[in-house]
Motif scaffolding. Structure first.
Motif, PDB file in Angstrom:
ATOM      1  N   ALA A 147      -6.836   3.560   4.180  1.00 25.10           N
ATOM      2  CA  ALA A 147      -7.138   4.991   4.249  1.00 25.10           C
ATOM      3  C   ALA A 147      -7.574   5.419   2.856  1.00 25.10           C
ATOM      4  N   VAL A 148      -8.570   6.283   2.786  1.00 26.09           N
ATOM      5  CA  VAL A 148      -9.102   6.701   1.483  1.00 26.09           C
ATOM      6  C   VAL A 148      -9.107   8.221   1.373  1.00 26.09           C
ATOM      7  N   GLY A 149      -9.066   8.700   0.139  1.00 22.81           N
ATOM      8  CA  GLY A 149      -9.130  10.129  -0.116  1.00 22.81           C
ATOM      9  C   GLY A 149     -10.558  10.636  -0.079  1.00 22.81           C
ATOM     10  N   ALA A 218      -7.410  -7.292  -3.377  1.00 17.32           N
ATOM     11  CA  ALA A 218      -8.758  -7.859  -3.247  1.00 17.32           C
ATOM     12  C   ALA A 218      -9.606  -7.088  -2.249  1.00 17.32           C
ATOM     13  N   GLU A 219      -8.951  -6.282  -1.397  1.00 17.59           N
ATOM     14  CA  GLU A 219      -9.679  -5.486  -0.407  1.00 17.59           C
ATOM     15  C   GLU A 219     -10.253  -4.203  -1.018  1.00 17.59           C
ATOM     16  N   VAL A 220      -9.743  -3.808  -2.176  1.00 17.26           N
ATOM     17  CA  VAL A 220     -10.136  -2.530  -2.772  1.00 17.26           C
ATOM     18  C   VAL A 220     -11.642  -2.419  -2.996  1.00 17.26           C
ATOM     19  N   PRO A 221     -12.315  -3.428  -3.615  1.00 14.58           N
ATOM     20  CA  PRO A 221     -13.765  -3.292  -3.845  1.00 14.58           C
ATOM     21  C   PRO A 221     -14.577  -3.120  -2.562  1.00 14.58           C
ATOM     22  N   GLY A 229      -8.336   8.149  -4.422  1.00 14.18           N
ATOM     23  CA  GLY A 229      -7.073   7.840  -3.775  1.00 14.18           C
ATOM     24  C   GLY A 229      -7.283   6.885  -2.621  1.00 14.18           C
ATOM     25  N   TRP A 230      -6.413   5.875  -2.490  1.00 15.79           N
ATOM     26  CA  TRP A 230      -6.527   4.936  -1.373  1.00 15.79           C
ATOM     27  C   TRP A 230      -5.182   4.295  -1.044  1.00 15.79           C
ATOM     28  N   PHE A 231      -5.123   3.753   0.169  1.00 16.95           N
ATOM     29  CA  PHE A 231      -3.897   3.165   0.703  1.00 16.95           C
ATOM     30  C   PHE A 231      -4.315   1.985   1.578  1.00 16.95           C
ATOM     31  N   ILE A 239      -0.241  -1.312  -0.731  1.00 14.76           N
ATOM     32  CA  ILE A 239      -0.480  -0.782  -2.070  1.00 14.76           C
ATOM     33  C   ILE A 239      -1.107   0.601  -1.925  1.00 14.76           C
ATOM     34  N   LYS A 240      -0.752   1.489  -2.866  1.00 16.90           N
ATOM     35  CA  LYS A 240      -1.255   2.861  -2.776  1.00 16.90           C
ATOM     36  C   LYS A 240      -1.532   3.373  -4.183  1.00 16.90           C
ATOM     37  N   TYR A 241      -2.631   4.150  -4.304  1.00 20.35           N
ATOM     38  CA  TYR A 241      -3.080   4.666  -5.596  1.00 20.35           C
ATOM     39  C   TYR A 241      -3.575   6.093  -5.389  1.00 20.35           C
ATOM     40  N   ASP A 242      -3.186   7.014  -6.288  1.00 15.54           N
ATOM     41  CA  ASP A 242      -3.586   8.410  -6.091  1.00 15.54           C
ATOM     42  C   ASP A 242      -3.530   9.162  -7.410  1.00 15.54           C
ATOM     43  N   ASP A 243      -4.190  10.334  -7.431  1.00 15.61           N
ATOM     44  CA  ASP A 243      -4.120  11.179  -8.617  1.00 15.61           C
ATOM     45  C   ASP A 243      -3.023  12.227  -8.485  1.00 15.61           C
TER      46      ASP A 243
END
Length: 650
Positions: A147-149, A218-221, A229-231, A239-243
């Motif tokens: 899922a992406v922001g 490795a799926e991020v690119p 932001g992504w999950f 893994i999750k990354y956000d502002d």
């Protein structure tokens, strides 16, 4: 003076910023959000009866186990038609809220994957899996979901920094800590921070977890590289990354706290400087007013909060997250409200494990309620008896003061006893059972508990009735504990309910176990006649309940006191004995009143010869002397009763 102004302004800014930050974190964590499901081996036919039965057992086990575990567990059920099950909550979520998420997942997975032999379901706070094959310890890197922001990365350097940051989290989760999860933040610039989390299911090894997480990274690119932001998750890791900070602070690592704290300081300084340039004169004035004129109240509240927290920890009373309470009461909705009193409001709720609860919420405007809250925590947490309401947990969070009790489906004795229709359901056998239960509860408080507790506010509305109409004494807000050897105490602050207070307490502030005995006697008389003591003199008798009961007992007509609705169910000897015992309890002189041990013995015996009661306590009513035959009077009977009127509102 300038220094004071800056200090006040900083306090105001800090308060506003922390309030805003807390509100954001809380809102994000309020409801477990369904992310998706993966259904395998789905058949058009129904599952076998044996497999379905084992599946129901394991789903039920996961729902209940999540409340006491460390946020994860897995097991199998059945030697044949075996079902393997696992749940795993996010690393920052444990206890009741973990259970809430797992219970929700267990309830909904059959709907998402009907007739599936194997299935997984994800929420933002937990994952739940089951299968007919043993999957424990096996890495799942396919399929994956993401899922992406909506915001795009504006700084190309962030891609590399973000990737390095997530790799550091993977290393910390699998090598440095072996926790299989980690959350942290870093400062992208002077004004911007980024937040990340990595986690694996706890059945994996460190190496297996690292392999899974690196596969997700490795799926991020492919899908998420240009998004802010992504999950990304599979069946065994995420893994999750956000502002924005999306994780809860309760259980996050110390390094994460430090990182966020430093970043928060920088941002706070910038905001404060900006606000100063804008010239917030109004806020400054309000801040000075608040600081100068409200400071003492704030110190008092802060001290009270600290004392309460320490005392709660000393009582071993479970702490329930506010978020769980809000979920269970539908955010304290009017529909869930059970009632309102001097303490605050009471709401009905349902915990994730299905238990019904009564949530007592202290009103922020209730000065008396603060002491009541403290008493409830101190006393009920240490008292366990079948005739006392059970306190499950408490909450001191977001400036809330909340107590969580077992729910009493039949409300209070007051609710039934003083309603013309509901009173019909209270036959004599049930009323006698209630009287006995209250007596045993008081005896426990006075003699058998770890503390010698004086309730000080026993009345019909503070006796609650469970599903089987068993009485449970509640509301220990005014209770006092006696030390060993102490028999009496004095207070200048007389509090209670008029009509139930013993005369020595109402007039002199003296209270003892005999004060509760007096209240019990009043309550017994009310239970027998189905009338309130307060206001009884306004009836056709033009006397108080106590004086009327004593007079007709002296005349040998005590059964006239009985509720007419008991005509088809009463036993005369039992009713007369209870009236006799009640009159012993409400005697004016506390010395003559029996103890609750005496009361319990008298209630349980048909062979004891009961002493004659002396004159009941003062009350509001007409004088009388000639109405009672001399042959019926006791030696110390007063010829007149002084008319006294006091008002001591609760």
């Amino acid at each position: 003076m300038v220094g004071t102004q800056l200090s006040v302004r900083s306090i105001c800014f800090g308060f506003l910023l922390s309030l805003s930050f807390s509100s954001f974190s809380f809102t994000k964590a309020q409801t477990p959000i369904y992310q998706g499901s993966y259904c395998q081996n789905t058949t058009q036919e129904h599952l076998t009866t044996a497999y379905k039965s084992n599946l129901e057992i394991i789903l039920s086990w996961m729902s209940s186990d999540a409340a006491t575990s460390k946020g994860y567990n897995y097991t199998s059920i059945g030697n044949k038609n075996t079902v393997y099950g696992l749940y795993n909550c996010r690393g920052d979520v444990v206890g009741y809220f973990c259970q809430f998420c797992v219970s929700n997942a267990a309830r909904e997975i059959p709907q998402h994957c009907p007739n599936s032999v194997s299935a997984m379901v994800w929420y933002d706070f937990c994952i739940l899996k089951y299968s007919n094959e043993n999957f424990f310890g096996k890495i799942l890197t396919h399929p994956t979901w993401h899922a992406v922001g909506t915001k795009n990365i504006s700084n190309k350097e962030e891609t590399k920094k973000g990737e390095d940051f997530m790799r550091s989290l993977i290393r910390k989760a699998t090598v440095e800590t072996s926790m299989l999860y980690y959350m942290d933040a870093f400062n992208l610039s002077f004004t911007q921070s980024r937040y990340g989390m990595v986690q694996c299911t706890k059945d994996l090894t460190n190496d297996g977890c690292r392999e899974c997480l690196e596969a997700m990274l490795a799926e991020v690119p492919k899908f998420c590289e240009q998004k802010l932001g992504w999950f990304i998750w599979s069946g065994t890791c995420m893994i999750k990354y956000d502002d924005q900070m999306f994780y809860l602070l309760n259980n996050q690592s110390s390094s994460s706290r430090e990182s966020d704290k430093h970043g928060g300081r920088k941002r706070s300084k910038i905001l404060i400087m900006s606000f100063s340039v804008m010239g917030s004169t109004t806020l400054l004035c309000l801040g000075v007013y608040f600081f100068c004129y409200r400071r003492r109240d704030g110190i008092r509240l802060s001290s009270f909060h600290k004392i309460q927290t320490e005392e709660m920890l000393n009582t071993d009373l479970p702490i329930i997250p506010l978020i769980t309470i809000l979920q269970s009461t539908d955010n304290f909705s009017e529909a869930s409200k059970l009632g309102e009193g001097g303490f605050g409001s009471v709401y009905k709720g349902i915990l994730p494990d299905g238990r019904q609860i009564a949530v007592k919420r202290l009103s922020e405007f209730s000065g008396q309620g603060s002491e009541e809250f403290n008493n409830e925590v101190m006393f009920i947490a240490k008292l366990q008896h079948r005739n006392l309401v059970r306190l499950y947990a408490c909450c001191l969070e977001e400036n809330e003061k909340i107590l969580v009790y077992e729910y009493m489906p039949n409300s209070s004795l007051y609710f039934h006893l003083f309603d013309d229709e509901k009173r019909k359901q209270l036959d004599w056998k049930l009323r006698l059972s209630i009287i006995n239960g209250i007596a045993r509860g008081l005896l426990y408080l006075h003699e058998d508990s770890r503390l010698r507790v004086i309730h000080r506010d026993l009345k019909a509305s503070n006796v609650l009735l469970d599903h089987d109409m068993n009485p449970k004494i509640s509301d220990f807000g005014l209770a006092k504990a006696f030390e060993i050897g102490q028999n009496q105490a004095n207070t200048k602050r007389v509090m209670g309910t008029f009509g139930y207070m013993a005369p020595e307490y109402a007039m002199q502030g003296l209270f003892s176990v005999k004060s509760d005995v007096f209240s019990f006697g009043v309550l017994v008389l009310e239970t027998i006649c189905g009338r309130k003591n307060n206001g009884f003199y306004l009836s056709e008798h033009d006397e108080t309940l106590l004086l009327y009961a004593w007079r007709i007992w002296c005349e040998g007509k005590s059964l006239e006191l009985m509720d007419p609705m008991l005509e088809n169910s009463f036993k005369a000897s039992e009713v007369e004995k209870c009236i006799h015992i009640a009159l012993l309890c409400v005697q004016e002189n506390a010395t003559y009143r029996p103890t609750m041990l005496d009361v319990v013995v008298m209630l349980g015996s048909d062979r004891l010869t009961l002493p004659k009661p002396k004159h009941p306590a003062f009350s509001v009513g007409r004088k009388f002397s000639e109405e009672v035959p001399k042959s019926k009077r006791s030696k110390n009977l007063l010829s007149t009763v002084v008319t006294i009127s006091i008002t001591l509102p609760r």
